[in-house]
Scaffold this motif. Structure first.
Motif, PDB file in Angstrom:
ATOM      1  N   PHE A  81       0.842  -1.193   0.000  1.00 48.06           N
ATOM      2  CA  PHE A  81       0.000   0.000   0.000  1.00 48.06           C
ATOM      3  C   PHE A  81       0.879   1.245   0.000  1.00 48.06           C
ATOM      4  O   PHE A  81       1.741   1.406   0.865  1.00 48.06           O
ATOM      5  N   TYR A 118       0.757   4.777   0.828  1.00 47.68           N
ATOM      6  CA  TYR A 118      -0.098   5.729   1.524  1.00 47.68           C
ATOM      7  C   TYR A 118       0.604   7.070   1.757  1.00 47.68           C
ATOM      8  O   TYR A 118       0.162   7.891   2.560  1.00 47.68           O
ATOM      9  N   ASN A 170       7.692   4.831   1.811  1.00 46.48           N
ATOM     10  CA  ASN A 170       7.028   3.931   0.859  1.00 46.48           C
ATOM     11  C   ASN A 170       7.858   3.704  -0.397  1.00 46.48           C
ATOM     12  O   ASN A 170       7.966   2.580  -0.906  1.00 46.48           O
ATOM     13  N   SER A 183      -2.797   2.376  -4.163  1.00 41.22           N
ATOM     14  CA  SER A 183      -2.589   3.736  -3.666  1.00 41.22           C
ATOM     15  C   SER A 183      -3.650   4.099  -2.623  1.00 41.22           C
ATOM     16  O   SER A 183      -4.850   3.888  -2.834  1.00 41.22           O
ATOM     17  N   LEU A 184      -3.168   4.625  -1.520  1.00 36.16           N
ATOM     18  CA  LEU A 184      -4.042   5.200  -0.494  1.00 36.16           C
ATOM     19  C   LEU A 184      -3.644   6.670  -0.329  1.00 36.16           C
ATOM     20  O   LEU A 184      -3.350   7.144   0.766  1.00 36.16           O
ATOM     21  N   PHE A 222      -4.599   9.337   2.440  1.00 33.78           N
ATOM     22  CA  PHE A 222      -4.057   9.373   3.800  1.00 33.78           C
ATOM     23  C   PHE A 222      -3.386  10.714   4.093  1.00 33.78           C
ATOM     24  O   PHE A 222      -3.572  11.292   5.159  1.00 33.78           O
ATOM     25  N   ARG A 241      -4.442   2.454  10.340  1.00 32.35           N
ATOM     26  CA  ARG A 241      -3.824   2.075   9.066  1.00 32.35           C
ATOM     27  C   ARG A 241      -4.008   0.591   8.762  1.00 32.35           C
ATOM     28  O   ARG A 241      -4.444   0.218   7.665  1.00 32.35           O
ATOM     29  N   MET A 279      -6.049  -1.259   5.663  1.00 30.09           N
ATOM     30  CA  MET A 279      -5.349  -2.132   4.720  1.00 30.09           C
ATOM     31  C   MET A 279      -5.908  -3.548   4.758  1.00 30.09           C
ATOM     32  O   MET A 279      -6.086  -4.190   3.709  1.00 30.09           O
TER      33      MET A 279
END
Length: 218
Positions: A31, A33, A38, A60-61, A64, A97, A101
């Motif tokens: 993920f 985020y 990342n 993709s988050l 956030f 989180r 997820m």
């Protein structure tokens, strides 16, 4: 039997779980985020999945960063330095989180006829991150069973392990931890000073593994 989805960050813990349970992991999800690290972690997750022939996807988050409050989302200067403990690391909590997820992973698991979702939380996380604790794991497992037609289950076999236990298991599996990322600051090399760098150093040392990580403070 390939029956599981793993949340794979590219860090030490989920990479160890990836190799430990490679015979049952059908899909690994990373993920993005918007955290500092990342972009350093996810390429390692992709590389290990390719090496093992496990399908890997990145979700993709991006929202956030717009709506959530955490030092992980605010740039390297916001990351605390020092020990990996609750007083020092609480600012790095990204609210719920793992719950978010895991919910996505559960939907993907059911969509693909897979019965289990896996997360590599461990005992050292418990004091800091509420959605890594046994209470959360047990509650989410019950919720996801009730909320899916096929009764998806949550597996977290490292919940009571220490980071050192995980490192020892990785050594048994032949994992090169140079091919993982820990630093929350997400620079060109590990900073060596933040809580996750400190935890990484301690785990490798206590496990008797030569630490050849490049640290900025070395």
């Amino acid at each position: 039997m390939k029956d599981s989805v793993l949340i794979a960050s590219g860090g030490m813990d989920s990479t160890t779980m990836l190799y430990d349970y490679k015979d049952r992991i059908a899909l690994a999800i990373s993920f993005d985020y918007g955290s500092n690290h990342n972009s350093r972690e996810i390429p390692f997750a992709r590389m290990h999945c390719e090496r093992l022939g496990i399908k890997h996807i990145v979700i993709s988050l991006a929202f956030f960063k717009e709506y959530f409050k955490s030092s992980l989302l605010e740039g390297a200067d916001a990351i605390p330095e020092g020990n990996y403990d609750d007083d020092n690391m609480v600012s790095t909590v990204v609210p719920f989180r793992n719950g978010i997820m895991l919910s996505i992973a559960a939907g993907i698991a059911e969509s693909n006829g897979l019965k289990y979702i896996m997360m590599a939380n461990h005992g050292g996380d418990h004091a800091i991150y509420p959605d890594c604790r046994s209470e959360f794991v047990d509650a989410f497992d019950k919720a996801v069973q009730a909320g899916t037609y096929i009764g998806v289950r949550l597996l977290t076999p490292y919940t009571k392990w220490t980071k050192t236990d995980i490192a020892r298991r990785g050594a048994e599996l032949g994992i090169d931890y140079d091919e993982t990322w820990s630093c929350y600051k997400g620079g060109d090399v590990h900073c060596g000073k933040c809580g996750t760098c400190t935890e990484r150093r301690e785990a490798l040392r206590e496990a008797g593994i030569q630490d050849s990580t490049e640290y900025a403070d070395s």
